[in-house]
Design a protein around this motif. Structure first.
Motif, mmCIF file in Angstrom:
data_model
loop_
_atom_site.group_PDB
_atom_site.id
_atom_site.type_symbol
_atom_site.label_atom_id
_atom_site.label_comp_id
_atom_site.label_asym_id
_atom_site.label_seq_id
_atom_site.Cartn_x
_atom_site.Cartn_y
_atom_site.Cartn_z
ATOM 1 N N ASN A 182 0.823 -1.389 -0.017
ATOM 2 C CA ASN A 182 -0.102 0.101 -0.041
ATOM 3 C C ASN A 182 0.731 1.110 -0.002
ATOM 4 N N LEU A 183 2.249 1.079 -0.084
ATOM 5 C CA LEU A 183 3.069 2.289 -0.012
ATOM 6 C C LEU A 183 2.623 3.206 -1.124
ATOM 7 N N ASN A 184 2.390 2.767 -2.550
ATOM 8 C CA ASN A 184 2.057 3.748 -3.347
ATOM 9 C C ASN A 184 0.470 4.102 -3.653
ATOM 10 N N ASN A 185 -0.388 3.699 -2.608
ATOM 11 C CA ASN A 185 -1.586 4.113 -2.727
ATOM 12 C C ASN A 185 -1.719 5.652 -2.759
ATOM 13 N N VAL A 186 -2.847 6.110 -3.447
ATOM 14 C CA VAL A 186 -2.797 7.715 -3.513
ATOM 15 C C VAL A 186 -3.704 8.259 -2.391
ATOM 16 N N LEU A 187 -3.154 9.276 -1.564
ATOM 17 C CA LEU A 187 -3.999 9.676 -0.559
ATOM 18 C C LEU A 187 -4.369 10.900 -0.896
ATOM 19 N N ASP A 188 -5.748 11.289 -0.511
ATOM 20 C CA ASP A 188 -6.390 12.474 -0.550
ATOM 21 C C ASP A 188 -6.406 13.294 0.877
ATOM 22 N N ILE A 189 -7.209 14.342 0.472
ATOM 23 C CA ILE A 189 -6.955 15.307 1.848
ATOM 24 C C ILE A 189 -7.895 14.555 2.983
ATOM 25 N N GLU A 190 -8.838 13.838 2.791
ATOM 26 C CA GLU A 190 -9.563 13.311 3.867
ATOM 27 C C GLU A 190 -8.540 11.939 4.352
ATOM 28 N N LYS A 191 -7.705 11.602 3.951
ATOM 29 C CA LYS A 191 -6.917 10.486 4.377
ATOM 30 C C LYS A 191 -5.691 11.323 5.101
ATOM 31 N N LEU A 192 -5.124 12.413 4.471
ATOM 32 C CA LEU A 192 -4.037 12.956 5.369
ATOM 33 C C LEU A 192 -4.519 13.825 5.988
ATOM 34 N N ALA A 193 -5.782 14.394 6.235
ATOM 35 C CA ALA A 193 -6.206 15.316 7.422
ATOM 36 C C ALA A 193 -7.813 15.025 7.627
ATOM 37 N N PRO A 194 -7.851 13.509 8.241
ATOM 38 C CA PRO A 194 -9.439 13.342 8.446
ATOM 39 C C PRO A 194 -10.033 14.067 9.416
ATOM 40 N N GLY A 195 -9.400 14.751 10.236
ATOM 41 C CA GLY A 195 -9.910 15.392 11.364
ATOM 42 C C GLY A 195 -11.153 16.347 11.108
ATOM 43 N N LYS A 196 -12.009 16.615 12.013
ATOM 44 C CA LYS A 196 -13.371 17.415 11.800
ATOM 45 C C LYS A 196 -12.863 18.763 12.747
ATOM 46 N N ASP A 197 -12.026 18.829 13.510
ATOM 47 C CA ASP A 197 -11.572 20.082 14.527
ATOM 48 C C ASP A 197 -10.277 20.257 14.119
ATOM 49 N N ILE A 198 -9.833 20.768 13.133
ATOM 50 C CA ILE A 198 -8.460 20.996 12.575
ATOM 51 C C ILE A 198 -8.305 22.595 12.900
ATOM 52 N N ILE A 199 -6.801 22.756 13.394
ATOM 53 C CA ILE A 199 -6.513 24.377 13.562
ATOM 54 C C ILE A 199 -5.228 24.274 12.841
ATOM 55 N N PHE A 200 -4.863 25.325 12.436
ATOM 56 C CA PHE A 200 -3.540 25.635 11.676
ATOM 57 C C PHE A 200 -2.919 26.908 11.910
ATOM 58 N N SER A 201 -1.641 27.140 12.034
ATOM 59 C CA SER A 201 -1.098 28.349 12.367
ATOM 60 C C SER A 201 0.291 28.413 11.681
ATOM 61 N N ALA A 202 0.612 29.494 10.772
ATOM 62 C CA ALA A 202 2.027 29.782 10.366
ATOM 63 C C ALA A 202 2.443 31.265 10.733
ATOM 64 N N THR A 203 3.765 31.244 10.675
ATOM 65 C CA THR A 203 4.357 32.585 11.060
ATOM 66 C C THR A 203 5.709 32.879 10.383
ATOM 67 N N GLY A 204 5.660 33.906 9.586
ATOM 68 C CA GLY A 204 6.801 34.149 8.730
ATOM 69 C C GLY A 204 8.065 34.339 9.482
ATOM 70 N N VAL A 205 9.151 33.652 9.171
ATOM 71 C CA VAL A 205 10.542 34.037 9.537
ATOM 72 C C VAL A 205 11.109 34.954 8.612
ATOM 73 N N THR A 206 11.219 34.571 7.310
ATOM 74 C CA THR A 206 11.590 35.508 6.407
ATOM 75 C C THR A 206 10.531 35.713 5.580
ATOM 76 N N PRO A 207 10.607 36.822 4.652
ATOM 77 C CA PRO A 207 9.507 37.299 3.840
ATOM 78 C C PRO A 207 9.119 36.063 2.933
ATOM 79 N N GLY A 208 7.909 35.990 2.620
ATOM 80 C CA GLY A 208 7.366 35.017 1.733
ATOM 81 C C GLY A 208 6.324 35.361 0.866
ATOM 82 N N ILE A 209 5.556 34.356 0.102
ATOM 83 C CA ILE A 209 4.464 34.484 -0.661
ATOM 84 C C ILE A 209 3.273 35.239 0.080
ATOM 85 N N LEU A 210 2.951 34.760 0.958
ATOM 86 C CA LEU A 210 1.863 34.998 1.863
ATOM 87 C C LEU A 210 1.947 35.755 3.190
#
Length: 363
Positions: free
Chosen positions: A291-319
């Motif tokens: 199963n190593l070569n199975n294709v993973l979609d978002i529901e397999k990579l992040a199946p959670g229902k209560d997800i939180i995310f945070s990112a802070t820039g260190v050097t200037p970037g796209i966003l």
């Protein structure tokens, strides 16, 4: 005309993790980013990573939760903290969370003062994030317009194994653009030589980056970013973090685990050696050669229902802007936070120790 109550409705949709931990998660990535920024341009990527890891762990251990690192700095015998399986948090309360962290994504970028370095992490309920090994993931990332297009055109779907031209045709139709108006981000690696050539032959433009394809992936879901697709093999941890954000933003991501020796065109002997070294560990995560070569979609990579995310820039970037240091230990940082409710915040934060020496100024 009745008041739509938009903000109230979204706020009420927030789960317990988002309601309790997302405001504090911002502090965690900000602390890691500021710690790393003092080492920006000094050429020591390992020390820059070390101080960001230490800062992130200190802040995580201030949060009232029972957290387990699922994507982290490595195994117990390789990393002194934020290793896979480490328990963090005060242990107080009922919140049990799985955590993906990259205290300094783009260590080389930070060490050399190059744009694109960030401090980033995601959380979800138990089993809400893919528990993957520290190998590569080959991926394709596109924004929510493509998802919408696929719903009305079920015979036209982004496919990890499709020719680049096929996928770009779909993206172009979804965005109402010509292919030669599309920009594809890909890591500048020898393993991507053929893929880069294939992209250029379609007429699309290639944006080569030296490191850090996590934020470009997220940028595909944000109009005006100038990025329409991300392709190529990179770290699996970064892929899971990207998937967590893309699930919140409504984008699409497909990925497949791949051994570095395979991705980089190693010899049969090198591939077999790596399999012997890593497959026993992968087997403990339920990953086999079958199963190593199975294709993973978002529901397999992040199946959670209560997800939180945070990112802070260190050097200037796209966003995100990079950290600005001023005064004696004072700093200004720029972050993005988001949760499953759909609330996304771009936050500009200033930390001031001495208000008399460093009063706030208009930008």
């Amino acid at each position: 005309m009745p008041h739509p109550k938009t903000a109230e409705a979204l706020i009420k949709c927030a789960g317990p993790i988002e309601s309790s931990l997302l405001p504090r998660l911002l502090h965690v990535t900000e602390a890691a980013a500021i710690a790393a920024s003092y080492q920006m341009g000094r050429g020591d990527k390992n020390y820059a990573d070390q101080v960001s890891v230490e800062a992130m762990r200190r802040m995580l251990n201030c949060l009232d939760m029972k957290g387990v690192i699922k994507i982290g700095e490595g195994e117990r015998d390789e990393a002194p903290m934020l290793f896979i399986g480490e328990e963090v948090g005060t242990g107080v309360g009922d919140l049990e969370v799985d955590i993906a962290v990259d205290p300094l994504e783009g260590t080389n970028l930070a060490a050399d003062g190059i744009p694109g370095a960030i401090a980033v992490m995601a959380m979800a309920e138990r089993e809400g994030l893919f528990h993957g090994p520290d190998i590569y993931m080959d991926k394709i990332v596109v924004g929510p317009e493509v998802v919408k297009y696929e719903k009305t055109h079920p015979d036209e779907k982004i496919d990890l194994d499709a020719p680049v031209i096929r996928n770009l045709e779909i993206v172009a139709k979804a965005l109402n653009r010509n292919i030669d108006e599309l920009v594809v981000v890909i890591l500048d690696r020898q393993r991507h030589k053929d893929k880069i050539k294939e992209i250029r032959e379609t007429g699309a433009r290639v944006n080569l980056i030296s490191d850090g394809d996590l934020m470009p992936g997220i940028a595909t879901a944000i109009r005006g970013s100038g990025i329409h697709m991300v392709l190529g093999a990179g770290g699996s941890g970064e892929a899971v973090l990207t998937a967590a954000a893309m699930k919140i933003l409504g984008g699409k991501m497909l990925a497949r685990l791949v051994l570095p020796t395979v991705a980089n065109g190693g010899t049969p002997e090198e591939i077999e050696k790596e399999k012997a070294e890593k497959m026993p560990r992968l087997a403990t995560m339920g990953i086999t050669e079958e199963n190593l070569n199975n294709v993973l979609d978002i529901e397999k990579l992040a199946p959670g229902k209560d997800i939180i995310f945070s990112a802070t820039g260190v050097t200037p970037g796209i966003l995100l802007n990079g950290v600005s240091l001023f005064g004696e230990g004072d700093a200004r940082v720029h972050s993005i936070t988001m949760g499953s409710s759909g609330v996304v915040k771009f936050t500009d934060t200033i930390y001031i120790h001495d208000k008399e020496k460093n009063p706030l100024r208009m930008a």
